[in-house]
Design a protein around this motif. Structure first.
Motif, PDB file in Angstrom:
ATOM      1  N   PHE A   1     -50.419  42.088   3.243  1.00 22.62           N
ATOM      2  CA  PHE A   1     -48.834  41.966   3.084  1.00 22.62           C
ATOM      3  C   PHE A   1     -48.114  41.605   4.233  1.00 22.62           C
ATOM      4  O   PHE A   1     -48.320  42.272   5.464  1.00 22.62           O
ATOM      5  N   GLU A   2     -47.243  40.927   4.256  1.00 22.43           N
ATOM      6  CA  GLU A   2     -46.454  40.424   5.209  1.00 22.43           C
ATOM      7  C   GLU A   2     -45.228  41.485   5.419  1.00 22.43           C
ATOM      8  O   GLU A   2     -44.735  41.657   6.699  1.00 22.43           O
ATOM      9  N   VAL A   3     -44.864  42.007   4.337  1.00 26.96           N
ATOM     10  CA  VAL A   3     -43.769  43.127   4.421  1.00 26.96           C
ATOM     11  C   VAL A   3     -44.299  44.211   3.512  1.00 26.96           C
ATOM     12  O   VAL A   3     -44.914  43.800   2.421  1.00 26.96           O
ATOM     13  N   VAL A   4     -43.937  45.269   3.981  1.00 23.36           N
ATOM     14  CA  VAL A   4     -44.357  46.755   3.206  1.00 23.36           C
ATOM     15  C   VAL A   4     -43.180  47.541   3.075  1.00 23.36           C
ATOM     16  O   VAL A   4     -42.405  47.887   4.324  1.00 23.36           O
ATOM     17  N   VAL A   5     -42.541  47.763   2.081  1.00 27.39           N
ATOM     18  CA  VAL A   5     -41.231  48.890   1.923  1.00 27.39           C
ATOM     19  C   VAL A   5     -41.861  49.963   1.310  1.00 27.39           C
ATOM     20  O   VAL A   5     -42.447  50.133   0.412  1.00 27.39           O
ATOM     21  N   SER A   6     -41.670  51.119   2.085  1.00 28.21           N
ATOM     22  CA  SER A   6     -41.878  52.343   1.653  1.00 28.21           C
ATOM     23  C   SER A   6     -40.817  53.043   1.034  1.00 28.21           C
ATOM     24  O   SER A   6     -39.756  53.315   1.461  1.00 28.21           O
ATOM     25  N   ASP A   7     -40.904  53.455  -0.181  1.00 26.14           N
ATOM     26  CA  ASP A   7     -39.982  54.179  -1.034  1.00 26.14           C
ATOM     27  C   ASP A   7     -40.469  55.614  -1.238  1.00 26.14           C
ATOM     28  O   ASP A   7     -39.782  56.414  -2.226  1.00 26.14           O
TER      29      ASP A   7
ATOM     30  N   GLY B   1     -49.875  46.935  17.316  1.00 18.31           N
ATOM     31  CA  GLY B   1     -48.443  46.730  16.973  1.00 18.31           C
ATOM     32  C   GLY B   1     -48.185  45.768  15.861  1.00 18.31           C
ATOM     33  O   GLY B   1     -46.957  45.329  15.614  1.00 18.31           O
ATOM     34  N   HIS B   2     -49.115  45.685  15.058  1.00 17.37           N
ATOM     35  CA  HIS B   2     -48.855  44.532  13.979  1.00 17.37           C
ATOM     36  C   HIS B   2     -49.249  45.449  12.606  1.00 17.37           C
ATOM     37  O   HIS B   2     -50.203  46.042  12.436  1.00 17.37           O
ATOM     38  N   LEU B   3     -48.386  44.949  11.574  1.00 13.42           N
ATOM     39  CA  LEU B   3     -48.544  45.370  10.210  1.00 13.42           C
ATOM     40  C   LEU B   3     -49.458  44.606   9.729  1.00 13.42           C
ATOM     41  O   LEU B   3     -49.365  43.358   9.603  1.00 13.42           O
ATOM     42  N   LYS B   4     -50.492  45.089   8.951  1.00 16.68           N
ATOM     43  CA  LYS B   4     -51.302  44.065   8.560  1.00 16.68           C
ATOM     44  C   LYS B   4     -51.329  44.050   6.758  1.00 16.68           C
ATOM     45  O   LYS B   4     -51.566  43.313   6.007  1.00 16.68           O
ATOM     46  N   GLY B   5     -50.958  45.456   6.201  1.00 14.73           N
ATOM     47  CA  GLY B   5     -50.875  45.521   4.720  1.00 14.73           C
ATOM     48  C   GLY B   5     -51.207  46.964   4.382  1.00 14.73           C
ATOM     49  O   GLY B   5     -50.743  48.094   4.899  1.00 14.73           O
ATOM     50  N   ILE B   6     -51.952  47.251   3.324  1.00 19.24           N
ATOM     51  CA  ILE B   6     -52.013  48.795   2.738  1.00 19.24           C
ATOM     52  C   ILE B   6     -53.661  48.606   2.198  1.00 19.24           C
ATOM     53  O   ILE B   6     -54.136  47.794   2.107  1.00 19.24           O
TER      54      ILE B   6
ATOM     55  N   ALA C   1     -45.396  44.451  -0.437  1.00 21.48           N
ATOM     56  CA  ALA C   1     -45.731  45.505  -1.358  1.00 21.48           C
ATOM     57  C   ALA C   1     -44.533  46.710  -1.065  1.00 21.48           C
ATOM     58  O   ALA C   1     -44.076  46.836   0.016  1.00 21.48           O
ATOM     59  N   VAL C   2     -44.429  47.231  -2.233  1.00 19.30           N
ATOM     60  CA  VAL C   2     -43.467  48.287  -2.251  1.00 19.30           C
ATOM     61  C   VAL C   2     -44.107  49.407  -2.790  1.00 19.30           C
ATOM     62  O   VAL C   2     -44.766  49.349  -3.831  1.00 19.30           O
ATOM     63  N   ILE C   3     -43.973  50.397  -1.904  1.00 18.44           N
ATOM     64  CA  ILE C   3     -44.756  51.752  -2.092  1.00 18.44           C
ATOM     65  C   ILE C   3     -43.819  52.694  -2.751  1.00 18.44           C
ATOM     66  O   ILE C   3     -42.980  53.356  -2.064  1.00 18.44           O
ATOM     67  N   GLY C   4     -44.060  52.842  -3.991  1.00 16.42           N
ATOM     68  CA  GLY C   4     -43.227  53.739  -4.947  1.00 16.42           C
ATOM     69  C   GLY C   4     -41.951  53.168  -5.804  1.00 16.42           C
ATOM     70  O   GLY C   4     -41.576  51.995  -5.209  1.00 16.42           O
ATOM     71  N   ALA C   5     -41.997  53.358  -6.906  1.00 15.77           N
ATOM     72  CA  ALA C   5     -41.153  52.826  -7.794  1.00 15.77           C
ATOM     73  C   ALA C   5     -39.917  53.805  -8.165  1.00 15.77           C
ATOM     74  O   ALA C   5     -39.451  53.771  -9.426  1.00 15.77           O
TER      75      ALA C   5
END
Length: 490
Positions: A270-276, A256-261, A9-13
């Motif tokens: 989501f296994e990967v989350v990128v914040s923009d 301590g684990h990322l789960k998603g949004i 997931a990418v947060i922000g375009a």
């Protein structure tokens, strides 16, 4: 959906988010982008009115290869290297043309100021050396991962730390280089490219002059928003799914684990989350963290902007694409911005006229003016009063310099101030570049592109490493993609 493929997931375009989405999709991830606005681009946006088109945000295009490398060949767009980078106007009547040809620019300086051309050439050679030393370590790498820095080449670069002018301010560096105060002011201006104060920011920022004068300034054939259009189309071609008018509610994590949004009230894994998004907004809304927020708020914010968009009834042959009208007292101007938190009564004025390059951006015989002065970050100022006063100062200055009566030529006007910048882009206090670079170690204090304690969470954009501006935001996406790829190979 192929359940064997990792999801992101990418947060922000914004441009960093678009670049990250493209790079992750090319790594084989299933990517979804969640954007609170109705369109992509973030700070790079546009609007149209009465036959005029305006680029609302960044107006300078450098290091275009960082965009080219993201695009399929048939999506690459035309851009032109500018022959004239900027027209500079000084209050004493001096006008300097910054030609893209460095030798021609140096000769122009010699003719107009009497300073030997070699002075400019030597300065730019030093700026090039700083770029060669810093780019691999600070711009295209994450120095928050020390293992990446411990290469023999980087050790050799760090041994030349003294060349970086870290403990001299940019102004001090320029005073030593140039006996003419007009040239000092011209090269001091590069501090504003990341919203900083030349009287405080390190001399290392002289590197920006190398990007512009030696690597080149460019302009897309259809204007700055063409960059966004091309990246957006590339992302969609790669299967990236976009959700507009869709703000993310919360980042989900535990133990301590990322789960998603959480978005639209639903949990998405989501296994990967990128914040923009702006790092302050991230820690105040998506992953509340008072300690990190306090740390961010203690840092001095970068400058913001007050921008007037004017539809002009006629053409002005004396002006070019980029034009700068300097103040008489630059030091007072920056004291107002960063100490008094206001705009001086004699601000430097930047006039960007995209129809000089894109004729269709204004009706025939007219021009689209983007008129900007640097402004302090929003801290409760009376912006209505400031806007009215600054508008008068701008018009008086431009009338004096151009021999015009501009008020009569303004067909319509739109205004953007730090409050509206904050509302439209999420930039904390309207500070367009996140924290300022007004200390020798500011670069080291920027938020890293990752969190060690939450594997899978990454950060891109202007408020994190390596900083603000199109090239640095694109670099942040490249850094993140390299980290994700390394993780996938383990």
């Amino acid at each position: 959906m192929n359940q064997n493929r990792s999801t992101a997931a990418v947060i922000g375009a914004g441009i960093g988010g678009l670049a990250a989405a493209i790079r992750l999709a090319r790594l084989g991830l299933l990517v979804e982008v969640f954007e609170q606005a109705a369109h992509p681009g973030g700070k790079i946006s546009e609007f149209r009115q009465a036959g005029f088109r305006f680029d609302k945000g960044p107006s300078l295009f450098t290091l275009p290869g960082l965009v080219d490398e993201l695009l399929d060949d048939d999506l690459k767009f035309d851009y032109r290297k500018l022959e004239v980078i900027t027209q500079y106007f000084f209050e004493d009547g001096t006008q300097l043309t910054a030609f893209a040809d460095v030798k021609r620019f140096a000769d122009e300086v010699a003719q107009k100021t009497g300073m030997p051309a070699s002075g400019v050439l030597d300065y730019l050679k030093q700026a090039e050396k700083i770029y060669q030393l810093t780019a691999p370590v600070f711009i295209f790498n994450s120095f928050h991962r020390f293992g990446n820095l411990l290469t023999w080449q980087n050790v050799k670069r760090l041994l030349q730390f003294f060349r970086l002018k870290t403990f001299s301010t940019l102004h001090q560096t320029n005073v030593r280089a140039f006996p003419d105060s007009r040239l000092v002011q011209l090269f001091d201006r590069y501090a504003t490219y990341n919203g900083s104060n030349p009287y405080k920011t390190p001399g290392t920022l002289s590197v920006i002059s190398h990007l512009e004068h030696q690597l080149g300034a460019y302009f897309p054939k259809q204007g700055m928003y063409q960059i966004v259009d091309s990246l957006f189309e590339q992302a969609r071609r790669l299967g990236v799914k976009f959700h507009f008018n869709t703000p993310v509610d919360e980042l989900l994590s535990g133990d301590g684990h990322l789960k998603g949004i959480r978005v639209n009230g639903l949990e998405r894994n989501f296994e990967v989350v990128v914040s923009d998004i702006d790092i302050h907004q991230f820690y105040s809304e998506l992953l509340p963290d008072k300690k990190r927020l306090q740390k961010i708020e203690r840092r001095e914010a970068s400058s913001s902007a007050l921008i007037f968009y004017w539809g002009m009834k006629k053409r002005f042959p004396k002006l070019d694409l980029h034009n700068i009208f300097f103040s008489k007292n630059y030091q007072e101007e920056f004291a107002c911005l960063f100490e008094k938190k206001t705009i001086s009564n004699d601000p430097t004025v930047y006039v960007f006229i995209s129809c000089k390059e894109v004729e269709t951006d204004a009706p025939e015989g007219m021009e689209n003016w983007f008129v900007m002065v640097n402004a302090p970050a929003h801290a409760g100022q009376d912006w209505a009063k400031l806007k009215a006063a600054v508008r008068q100062e701008i018009i008086a200055k431009l009338n004096r310099q151009l021999g015009e009566q501009l008020e009569e030529q303004i067909l319509f006007e739109e205004v953007l101030d730090p409050v509206s910048i904050e509302n439209q882009t999420g930039s904390f206090q309207g500070a367009m570049y996140g924290p300022s670079s007004n200390s020798p170690f500011a670069a080291f204090n920027r938020h890293a592109n990752f969190r060690d304690d939450l594997p899978g969470l990454y950060f891109v954009g202007g408020s994190v490493h390596p900083g603000g501006g199109i090239p640095l935001c694109l670099s942040s996406a490249k850094i993140v993609a390299e980290m994700v790829e390394e993780k996938m190979k383990r």
